[in-house]
Design a protein around this motif. Structure first.
Motif, short mmCIF file in Angstrom:
data_model
loop_
_atom_site.label_atom_id
_atom_site.label_comp_id
_atom_site.label_asym_id
_atom_site.label_seq_id
_atom_site.Cartn_x
_atom_site.Cartn_y
_atom_site.Cartn_z
N ARG A 184 1.07 -13.25 10.21
CA ARG A 184 0.68 -12.29 9.18
C ARG A 184 1.85 -11.32 9.04
O ARG A 184 2.19 -10.62 10.00
CB ARG A 184 -0.58 -11.54 9.61
N TYR A 185 2.47 -11.36 7.89
CA TYR A 185 3.69 -10.57 7.70
C TYR A 185 3.53 -9.64 6.52
O TYR A 185 2.86 -9.96 5.54
CB TYR A 185 4.88 -11.50 7.45
N VAL A 186 4.17 -8.51 6.63
CA VAL A 186 4.13 -7.53 5.53
C VAL A 186 5.51 -7.46 4.89
O VAL A 186 6.50 -7.20 5.57
CB VAL A 186 3.70 -6.14 6.04
N GLN A 187 5.55 -7.73 3.60
CA GLN A 187 6.77 -7.55 2.83
C GLN A 187 6.70 -6.16 2.24
O GLN A 187 5.96 -5.91 1.28
CB GLN A 187 6.83 -8.56 1.68
N GLN A 188 7.46 -5.24 2.82
CA GLN A 188 7.40 -3.88 2.30
C GLN A 188 8.00 -3.81 0.90
O GLN A 188 8.80 -4.64 0.52
CB GLN A 188 8.14 -2.92 3.25
N ARG A 189 7.60 -2.78 0.18
CA ARG A 189 8.20 -2.56 -1.14
C ARG A 189 9.66 -2.12 -0.99
O ARG A 189 9.99 -1.35 -0.08
CB ARG A 189 7.47 -1.43 -1.85
N LEU A 190 10.48 -2.57 -1.91
CA LEU A 190 11.89 -2.20 -1.90
C LEU A 190 12.29 -1.57 -3.23
O LEU A 190 11.71 -1.89 -4.27
CB LEU A 190 12.76 -3.44 -1.66
N ILE A 191 13.27 -0.69 -3.17
CA ILE A 191 13.78 -0.04 -4.38
C ILE A 191 15.14 -0.68 -4.69
O ILE A 191 16.06 -0.61 -3.86
CB ILE A 191 13.93 1.48 -4.17
N PRO A 192 15.30 -1.31 -5.85
CA PRO A 192 16.50 -2.11 -6.09
C PRO A 192 17.85 -1.36 -5.97
O PRO A 192 18.81 -1.93 -5.50
CB PRO A 192 16.28 -2.67 -7.49
N SER A 193 17.95 -0.12 -6.38
CA SER A 193 19.15 0.71 -6.15
C SER A 193 20.47 0.13 -6.64
O SER A 193 21.43 0.02 -5.87
CB SER A 193 19.31 1.03 -4.66
N GLY A 681 19.59 -8.61 2.15
CA GLY A 681 18.59 -9.20 3.05
C GLY A 681 18.48 -8.44 4.36
O GLY A 681 17.39 -8.18 4.87
N VAL A 682 19.65 -8.07 4.90
CA VAL A 682 19.67 -7.28 6.14
C VAL A 682 19.00 -5.93 5.89
O VAL A 682 18.26 -5.40 6.73
CB VAL A 682 21.13 -7.08 6.63
N ALA A 683 19.23 -5.38 4.70
CA ALA A 683 18.66 -4.08 4.35
C ALA A 683 17.14 -4.12 4.43
O ALA A 683 16.51 -3.19 4.93
CB ALA A 683 19.11 -3.66 2.96
N GLN A 684 16.55 -5.21 3.93
CA GLN A 684 15.09 -5.30 4.01
C GLN A 684 14.65 -5.39 5.47
O GLN A 684 13.66 -4.78 5.87
CB GLN A 684 14.54 -6.50 3.24
N ALA A 685 15.40 -6.15 6.26
CA ALA A 685 15.00 -6.33 7.66
C ALA A 685 15.10 -5.03 8.45
O ALA A 685 14.22 -4.74 9.27
CB ALA A 685 15.86 -7.42 8.30
N LEU A 686 16.15 -4.27 8.22
CA LEU A 686 16.43 -3.16 9.13
C LEU A 686 16.28 -1.75 8.54
O LEU A 686 16.05 -0.80 9.28
CB LEU A 686 17.85 -3.28 9.67
N PHE A 687 16.49 -1.61 7.23
CA PHE A 687 16.67 -0.24 6.73
C PHE A 687 15.72 0.21 5.62
O PHE A 687 15.27 1.34 5.62
CB PHE A 687 18.10 -0.07 6.22
N GLU A 688 15.49 -0.62 4.64
CA GLU A 688 14.91 -0.12 3.39
C GLU A 688 13.39 -0.27 3.34
O GLU A 688 12.84 -1.29 3.72
CB GLU A 688 15.53 -0.85 2.19
N GLU A 689 12.74 0.75 2.81
CA GLU A 689 11.30 0.68 2.52
C GLU A 689 10.94 1.78 1.54
O GLU A 689 11.25 2.95 1.76
CB GLU A 689 10.48 0.88 3.81
N ALA A 690 10.27 1.40 0.47
CA ALA A 690 9.70 2.39 -0.43
C ALA A 690 8.39 2.82 0.21
O ALA A 690 7.37 2.14 0.09
CB ALA A 690 9.45 1.79 -1.81
N ALA A 691 8.44 3.93 0.94
CA ALA A 691 7.26 4.36 1.70
C ALA A 691 6.44 5.35 0.86
O ALA A 691 7.00 6.24 0.22
CB ALA A 691 7.69 5.03 3.00
N TYR A 692 5.14 5.16 0.84
CA TYR A 692 4.23 6.04 0.11
C TYR A 692 3.28 6.71 1.09
O TYR A 692 2.89 6.11 2.09
CB TYR A 692 3.40 5.22 -0.88
N ASP A 693 2.87 7.94 0.76
CA ASP A 693 1.78 8.53 1.54
C ASP A 693 0.46 8.08 0.94
O ASP A 693 0.42 7.39 -0.08
CB ASP A 693 1.93 10.06 1.64
N GLU A 694 -0.64 8.50 1.58
CA GLU A 694 -1.94 7.96 1.12
C GLU A 694 -2.35 8.48 -0.25
O GLU A 694 -3.24 7.93 -0.89
CB GLU A 694 -3.02 8.23 2.18
#
Ligand code: MCN
Length: 788
Positions: A184-193, A681-694
């Motif tokens: 069960r994996y979560v693909q976090q949201r990413l911001i293209p930048s 690809g490395v950025a998704q693995a290690l660094f990037e996430e479009a994080a939202y609060d509730e």
């Protein structure tokens, strides 16, 4: 010497590097009005009133409009070109919402002013009353319909899409499996930048009714059609130009509110109208990528041979369907069995609305997600069966002799040699030695663990056969168009429907045409990204440009050569079959001194004095190419990491990539694409996430919070390649624009999990920040009784 296959220097670079390139904001148009969109600060809120009077009274402000004010401008809602199922649910989407805001950043009003500063200041003075409603930011919560975002749709579930060729076979495989692995994996949201955010400038010609639309877009041709449909403007009155775009990575494959607003307001105000996006605005108002919860199950026999793959996705559409939002998970739907010979397959995707920025194409679009799930699951299977990750892959690869391969999901994979790429990657990284080093570190009790992560990927690109797109309910075709003309002086002018935004098409197309015509690539000019110059096209996405657009260029060139041959035969008074064409010269077989260079024929075709009867003057040809199949590039990437058990810090020690994109036109450009792709690809693995609060607020709306990696975080890559041409197109070429991104993410996470496996770690949520890795280690330790 041929140019194809050589490291021709990119002709695109000098203007970019010297600052000569002109981006939207550099275009000076006297008298242009500036717009600023008033955006909702709430993720979900009914708009009860909008008062623009104070803003209107401010200096330089020309107008303030609400969604209701502009309702008459639109011929219909904003376009979604990919309604993937008949009964797909989709809220009506307008450039300014007339009723309620569905994400932070949703446009509520627009201020039109004489200057950008005046527009920005006045936007803050627009008073909007909201009735704030609960946000929906969790995909499973959205599925439960606790809060229904669009009352008229009655549910947050947008669609269910299934690919179930033979469920009985899948069930039988699971029933008799010696091993079952679930992930069960979560693909976090990413911001293209991209380097440059978006921008639009619309210049109207009030007397002719014409509009020239400059937009930082990947898709000038598609945008033109959509603007015509969305605004009720004749296509003949629209010209769309994409000047220097500043990168796109998929996020500029769209039709955005601001594009429609600028054209509508230029029409209304009869003046040029412009908008330049700010970086923080870009993080909300431009689409985001990924956003999935993935469940994957593998059934395997005792030897670890996979017998079935079953996938269940929940995909985050965000607040609205943008141009191809619903289709993104479906682009991966056929690929979750990966590079493996899997006889039974089942895929289901449930897509839901949330109160966050819409998602859509981001480099790889559906294919990185698929590769991530299967490559993570293959590592789990290797651990369960007790074999090396390289060995589990070898036992399952589709063998090279099985191509073209009819896959269980239903596509025919064109060509491949997966063992070949794996062998090279293992040798390049020194795999056996690394495993020994890992073992001895483990034995020594070191707390800096070595991890080695493999990712054998493939992807479906070269989008796409129009019929296949039709079967998937995509609204347009997948062909590409080109023209090639020898000018009177022998120089060559090419137009292409692909619209590059960093990929180097001008260089590569000139190599292809130059070689075929036997002229220097420096004599070949390539025109693009302007619908008045290159009127036919389907633009750039899905690593389609070379496989489809490059092929169209090659075919048009061959038509030019055919025509030139007829003229040469006429002038040399021989039959066409008696001619040879080499190095740009037609010569009579056996008497090579009787010869005409193609440049001479160009001038003769221009003069028209002595052409064969009925042959049209000028040496020009067009071609439209619709590919018979996708192309499937592949390879193996290996990432070596060191993970500090005490701090959770991950250091990338090595990164080896062996890619196969068939014949390469320009190996330097291919390497550049792989470099950039790996970093993403490395950025998704290690660094990037479009994080939202509730409450649906984006917490990572600046580049201080959203961690786009720099060169400092990334090691030098060791690249190599194999060459397995595709039979799909005459160039034998497959795409490479997304390959690195697709391959890299699972390679990195597999490496981290490999490093920490002795501690009981089986998964790390992305991005694998030090805190998250550290917390995962603590959880694993307490779960297996070793204490934190
Ligand atoms: N090429 C080659 N030989 C091959 C394959 C490709 O020489 N066998 C060259 C092509 O000629 C082209 C380049 O490599 O110059 C990429 O070609 P291709 O794989 O056909 O991909 P596209 O040109 O269609 O590019 C699209 C792809 C996508 S989908 C995204 S997203 C992306 C990407 O390319 N966004 C990019 N690469 C990017 N690169 C830059 N600099 N900026 C972006 O926004």
């Amino acid at each position: 010497m041929t140019a194809v296959g050589t490291r021709y220097a990119r002709r695109e670079d000098a203007p970019i590097l010297t600052g000569e390139s002109r981006y939207i904001d550099d275009l000076q148009v006297p008298g242009a009005l500036h717009i600023e969109v008033v955006r909702s600060p709430h993720a979900h809120a009914r708009v009860t009133s909008v008062d623009g009077s104070a803003a209107l009274a401010m200096p330089g402000v020309v107008a303030v409009f609400t969604g209701a004010d502009l309702a008459g401008e639109w011929a219909g809602p904003m376009p979604c070109a990919w309604p993937v199922v008949e009964d797909m649910k989709s809220p009506a989407h307008f450039p300014l919402t007339p009723d309620k805001a569905r994400y932070v950043g949703d446009g509520v009003a627009v201020v039109v002013a004489e200057t950008r500063v005046a527009a920005k200041d006045a936007a803050e003075a627009v008073v909007v009353d909201y009735e704030v409603l609960p946000a929906v930011v969790d995909l499973e919560d959205s599925l439960a319909d606790r809060v229904v975002i669009n009352e008229d749709l009655g549910t947050n579930l947008a669609y269910v899409w299934e690919l179930k060729p033979d469920e009985a076979k899948v069930e039988a495989a699971f029933a008799s499996a010696a091993h079952v692995v679930k992930g069960r994996y979560v693909q976090q949201r990413l911001i293209p930048s991209p380097m440059e955010p978006r921008g639009v400038l619309v210049v109207p010609q009030p007397f002719g009714g014409d509009f020239t639309v400059y937009s930082a877009t990947q898709i000038p041709h598609i945008l033109k059609v959509m603007l015509a449909l969305g605004l009720g403007i004749s296509e003949t009155n629209l010209r769309v130009v994409a000047p220097a775009v500043g990168g796109g990575f998929g996020c500029k494959l769209n039709v955005y509110a601001e594009e429609l607003l600028c054209v509508a307001l230029a029409r209304k105000m009869k003046r040029p109208v412009r908008w330049t996006e700010e970086r923080t605005e870009n993080t909300r108002a431009t689409i985001q990528g990924r956003g999935q919860i993935q469940e994957i199950e593998l059934a395997a026999d005792a030897n670890g041979k996979v017998t079935a793959v079953r996938v269940n996705l929940v995909a985050d559409m965000g607040a609205y369907m943008q141009l191809v939002t619903p289709g993104i998970p479906i682009l991966g739907a056929f690929l979750y069995s990966g590079v493996y010979d899997v006889p039974a397959y089942s895929f289901t995707c449930k897509s839901v609305f949330t109160t966050m920025t819409p998602t859509d194409a981001y480099r790889g679009a559906g294919r990185p997600e698929a590769t991530y799930a299967i490559e993570r699951a293959m590592d789990s299977l290797a651990r369960q069966v007790g074999v090396d990750p390289a060995e589990i892959r070898r036992r399952n690869y589709i063998p090279a002799e099985a191509f073209p391969y009819n896959s269980a999901p239903g596509l025919v994979f064109d060509s491949g040699n997966y063992d070949g790429a794996l062998d090279k990657a293992l040798a390049l990284v020194g795999y056996e030695q690394l495993r020994k080093e890992q073992e001895s570190r483990r034995d020594s009790g070191a707390t800096r663990h070595l991890g080695i992560g493999l990712s054998s990927y493939f992807e479906m690109c070269g989008l796409a056969p129009s019929r296949a797109l039709g079967a998937l309910k995509y609204g347009a075709g997948g062909w590409e168009a080109a023209s090639v003309q020898l000018l009177p002086t022998g120089k060559v002018q090419v137009t292409t429907g692909s619209s590059p935004h960093g990929q180097g098409h001008e260089t590569c197309w000139s190599q292809i045409v130059g070689d075929r015509l036997g002229v220097s690539p420096d004599d070949v000019d390539v025109l693009h990204s302007d619908t008045a110059i290159s009127p036919l096209g389907m633009d750039t996405y899905g690593s389609r440009s070379l496989a489809v657009g490059g092929t169209a260029v090659a075919l048009a060139t061959d038509k030019v050569i055919d025509k030139a041959r007829a003229i040469a035969a006429h002038q040399l008074e021989v039959a066409e079959d008696d001619l040879e064409f080499a190095d740009g010269v037609f010569s009579v077989k056996g008497t090579p001194e009787r010869a005409i260079p193609i440049q001479g024929i160009a001038f003769a075709a221009f003069q028209g004095h002595n052409l064969p009867d009925g042959l049209e003057p000028n040496l020009r040809a067009e071609a439209s190419y619709d590919p018979p199949n996708f192309v499937f590039p592949f390879g193996t990437h290996i990432c070596v990491v060191e993970v500090d058990e005490e701090t959770g810090r991950v250091d990338l020690l090595r990164y080896v990539a062996v890619d196969d994109c068939g014949n390469q036109i320009n190996p330097m450009i291919v390497e550049g694409q792989v470099h950039g792709g790996i970093v993403q690809g490395v950025a998704q693995a290690l660094f990037e996430e479009a994080a939202y609060d509730e409450d649906g607020n984006l917490l990572t709306s600046t580049l201080a919070d959203y961690l786009v990696p720099s060169a400092a975080e990334i090691p030098s890559f060791d690249l190599d390649h194999t060459v397995t041409p595709t039979p799909t197109n005459p160039l034998g070429a497959k795409g490479i624009g997304e390959a690195g991104t697709i391959a890299a993410t699972p390679a990195v996470i597999n490496a981290i999990v490999d490093a920490l496996a002795p501690l009981g770690v089986t998964d790390v949520r992305m991005p694998a920040s030090p805190l998250r890795v550290w917390a995962t280690i603590q959880e694993a330790k307490s779960a297996n009784g070793k204490g934190a």
